[in-house]
Structures are given as structure tokens and as C-alpha cells.
Design a protein around this motif. Sequence first.
Motif, PDB file in Angstrom:
ATOM      1  N   LYS A  13      82.248  45.130  38.112  1.00 41.25           N
ATOM      2  CA  LYS A  13      83.433  44.478  38.694  1.00 41.25           C
ATOM      3  C   LYS A  13      83.060  43.290  39.558  1.00 41.25           C
ATOM      4  CE  LYS A  13      87.254  46.719  39.538  1.00 41.25           C
ATOM      5  NZ  LYS A  13      88.282  47.582  40.117  1.00 41.25           N
ATOM      6  N   ASN A  14      82.004  43.440  40.362  1.00 34.42           N
ATOM      7  CA  ASN A  14      81.629  42.394  41.307  1.00 34.42           C
ATOM      8  C   ASN A  14      80.112  42.232  41.270  1.00 34.42           C
ATOM      9  OD1 ASN A  14      80.788  41.112  43.796  1.00 34.42           O
ATOM     10  ND2 ASN A  14      82.878  41.394  44.521  1.00 34.42           N
ATOM     11  N   PHE A  21      73.062  45.909  45.749  1.00 33.79           N
ATOM     12  CA  PHE A  21      72.663  47.295  45.483  1.00 33.79           C
ATOM     13  C   PHE A  21      71.335  47.345  44.724  1.00 33.79           C
ATOM     14  CE2 PHE A  21      72.738  51.075  42.701  1.00 33.79           C
ATOM     15  CZ  PHE A  21      72.829  52.073  43.655  1.00 33.79           C
ATOM     16  N   TYR A  22      71.253  46.631  43.629  1.00 35.41           N
ATOM     17  CA  TYR A  22      70.056  46.712  42.781  1.00 35.41           C
ATOM     18  C   TYR A  22      68.848  46.005  43.387  1.00 35.41           C
ATOM     19  CZ  TYR A  22      72.455  48.950  38.894  1.00 35.41           C
ATOM     20  OH  TYR A  22      73.118  49.852  38.101  1.00 35.41           O
ATOM     21  N   LEU A  23      69.033  44.841  43.996  1.00 35.33           N
ATOM     22  CA  LEU A  23      67.891  44.084  44.501  1.00 35.33           C
ATOM     23  C   LEU A  23      67.456  44.505  45.903  1.00 35.33           C
ATOM     24  CD1 LEU A  23      68.702  40.467  43.266  1.00 35.33           C
ATOM     25  CD2 LEU A  23      67.334  42.241  42.145  1.00 35.33           C
ATOM     26  N   GLU A  24      68.399  44.637  46.816  1.00 39.43           N
ATOM     27  CA  GLU A  24      68.034  44.908  48.204  1.00 39.43           C
ATOM     28  C   GLU A  24      67.821  46.386  48.489  1.00 39.43           C
ATOM     29  OE1 GLU A  24      70.649  42.906  50.929  1.00 39.43           O
ATOM     30  OE2 GLU A  24      70.512  41.026  49.799  1.00 39.43           O
ATOM     31  N   ILE A  25      68.571  47.256  47.852  1.00 37.30           N
ATOM     32  CA  ILE A  25      68.459  48.684  48.157  1.00 37.30           C
ATOM     33  C   ILE A  25      67.490  49.372  47.201  1.00 37.30           C
ATOM     34  CG2 ILE A  25      69.711  50.867  48.351  1.00 37.30           C
ATOM     35  CD1 ILE A  25      72.110  49.120  49.307  1.00 37.30           C
ATOM     36  N   LEU A  26      67.685  49.180  45.892  1.00 35.50           N
ATOM     37  CA  LEU A  26      66.805  49.838  44.923  1.00 35.50           C
ATOM     38  C   LEU A  26      65.524  49.054  44.650  1.00 35.50           C
ATOM     39  CD1 LEU A  26      69.404  51.135  42.312  1.00 35.50           C
ATOM     40  CD2 LEU A  26      68.311  52.401  44.177  1.00 35.50           C
ATOM     41  N   GLU A  27      65.489  47.809  45.075  1.00 34.28           N
ATOM     42  CA  GLU A  27      64.313  46.938  44.942  1.00 34.28           C
ATOM     43  C   GLU A  27      63.938  46.629  43.490  1.00 34.28           C
ATOM     44  OE1 GLU A  27      61.191  48.393  47.514  1.00 34.28           O
ATOM     45  OE2 GLU A  27      62.441  48.148  49.286  1.00 34.28           O
ATOM     46  N   SER A  89      70.103  55.683  54.027  1.00 31.88           N
ATOM     47  CA  SER A  89      70.186  54.854  55.229  1.00 31.88           C
ATOM     48  C   SER A  89      71.112  53.660  55.045  1.00 31.88           C
ATOM     49  CB  SER A  89      68.791  54.383  55.668  1.00 31.88           C
ATOM     50  OG  SER A  89      68.274  53.434  54.758  1.00 31.88           O
ATOM     51  N   ASN A  90      71.441  53.337  53.800  1.00 29.96           N
ATOM     52  CA  ASN A  90      72.374  52.249  53.511  1.00 29.96           C
ATOM     53  C   ASN A  90      73.760  52.762  53.129  1.00 29.96           C
ATOM     54  OD1 ASN A  90      71.106  49.361  53.499  1.00 29.96           O
ATOM     55  ND2 ASN A  90      69.509  50.744  52.768  1.00 29.96           N
ATOM     56  N   GLY A  91      74.006  54.052  53.377  1.00 28.51           N
ATOM     57  CA  GLY A  91      75.332  54.606  53.183  1.00 28.51           C
ATOM     58  C   GLY A  91      75.679  55.043  51.769  1.00 28.51           C
ATOM     59  N   TYR A  92      74.687  55.137  50.899  1.00 26.17           N
ATOM     60  CA  TYR A  92      74.939  55.587  49.529  1.00 26.17           C
ATOM     61  C   TYR A  92      74.601  57.068  49.413  1.00 26.17           C
ATOM     62  CZ  TYR A  92      75.592  50.826  47.981  1.00 26.17           C
ATOM     63  OH  TYR A  92      76.083  49.549  47.824  1.00 26.17           O
ATOM     64  N   GLY A  93      75.568  57.862  49.003  1.00 27.95           N
ATOM     65  CA  GLY A  93      75.331  59.281  48.768  1.00 27.95           C
ATOM     66  C   GLY A  93      74.727  59.489  47.390  1.00 27.95           C
ATOM     67  N   LEU A  94      74.135  60.651  47.214  1.00 30.96           N
ATOM     68  CA  LEU A  94      73.525  60.978  45.936  1.00 30.96           C
ATOM     69  C   LEU A  94      74.508  61.757  45.067  1.00 30.96           C
ATOM     70  CD1 LEU A  94      69.971  62.123  47.100  1.00 30.96           C
ATOM     71  CD2 LEU A  94      70.738  59.827  46.466  1.00 30.96           C
ATOM     72  N   PHE A  95      74.431  61.554  43.781  1.00 29.28           N
ATOM     73  CA  PHE A  95      75.201  62.357  42.838  1.00 29.28           C
ATOM     74  C   PHE A  95      74.525  63.711  42.681  1.00 29.28           C
ATOM     75  CE2 PHE A  95      76.411  63.815  38.597  1.00 29.28           C
ATOM     76  CZ  PHE A  95      77.779  63.635  38.631  1.00 29.28           C
ATOM     77  N   PRO A 120      77.494  50.937  42.353  1.00 27.13           N
ATOM     78  CA  PRO A 120      78.847  50.631  42.860  1.00 27.13           C
ATOM     79  C   PRO A 120      79.963  50.750  41.826  1.00 27.13           C
ATOM     80  CG  PRO A 120      77.269  49.079  43.753  1.00 27.13           C
ATOM     81  CD  PRO A 120      76.535  49.890  42.718  1.00 27.13           C
ATOM     82  N   ASP A 121      79.641  50.651  40.539  1.00 30.41           N
ATOM     83  CA  ASP A 121      80.658  50.772  39.499  1.00 30.41           C
ATOM     84  C   ASP A 121      80.718  52.158  38.883  1.00 30.41           C
ATOM     85  OD1 ASP A 121      81.867  48.011  39.158  1.00 30.41           O
ATOM     86  OD2 ASP A 121      79.728  47.564  39.156  1.00 30.41           O
ATOM     87  N   GLY A 122      79.869  53.062  39.343  1.00 34.45           N
ATOM     88  CA  GLY A 122      79.896  54.435  38.860  1.00 34.45           C
ATOM     89  C   GLY A 122      78.884  54.754  37.777  1.00 34.45           C
ATOM     90  N   TYR A 123      78.078  53.775  37.353  1.00 33.48           N
ATOM     91  CA  TYR A 123      77.030  54.070  36.377  1.00 33.48           C
ATOM     92  C   TYR A 123      76.038  55.043  36.995  1.00 33.48           C
ATOM     93  CZ  TYR A 123      78.728  50.142  33.591  1.00 33.48           C
ATOM     94  OH  TYR A 123      79.500  49.295  32.846  1.00 33.48           O
TER      95      TYR A 123
END
Length: 132
Positions: A13-14, A21-27, A89-95, A120-123
Motif C-alpha cells: 500500500k505504501n 520496515f525492510y531496510l531500517e528494522i529488518l536490515e 523494540s520498534n513496536g512490531y509484534g510477532l505472529f 506492514p501489509d500483512g505478508y
Amino acid sequence: MRFNSIIPELSVKNLLISKIFYLEILEFTLEYERIENSFMFLSYGKAQIMLQQINGYWETGKMEHPFGRGVNFQIGCSDVETLVKKLLSNGYGLFQDIEEVSYKENEIEHRVKEFLVQDPDGYLLRFSQSIC
């Protein structure tokens, strides 16, 4: 650059939110992008993925969150604990929290630690670390 034989392209979506998400958090590594097309090509170790902001092309149905229902993407990583700490630490919960599991390949048993997180899109992303 060498391209894998299969590379998923995910509609998002965005693209800016996905980029963070992919670059800064997951690296993940940004291999290249086409800003005019809202497109990015990313890698993480040997994994490769493309992200394209929704544009009306190649959509086989209504795009509703969570995207990618029925599929998860396994991504090999070397340290699941560090990745989970960064997500939390970045506010993302785990599935699904980290767990140790075994998978059989004929007579060979592979032990891994893995967890699942939704982007962020649910993938659904499954990060897997070999432990033997």
C-alpha cells in the motif's frame, strides 16, 4: 548482480512504510529502486524480494489486508534473537514467537530456530536460523 530463478514481487500500500520496515528494522539491502515506478529490489543474504506500490497491474482480486494470505516467505538468517529484539523494540509484534523445530529432508533432519512476523501489509515472513 545475480538474480535468483524465482523472486517474489509483493504489492504494498505504501512503499515508504515498507522501505522503513525492510531496510531500517529488518536490515535488508536496497539493491536498486525505480522511484518513478514506486518499486524497490531488496536482498537479505541470498534472499531476494521486490516491492511495488499498488498500481492496478497484475492484481487478480481485491487487495485487502492482510495481503499474501496462504503463503509465507522463509528467509534464512544467522541470528533470530537479535532480529526479534529489533522488531519488538520498534513496536512490531510477532505472529509466532521463536521456536525450535525439526524438518525432515528424506532421512536428514534439519533443526532450526524460527519466528514469524507480518510486514506492514500483512505478508507473513518466516526467519529461520539453522542450529545443526
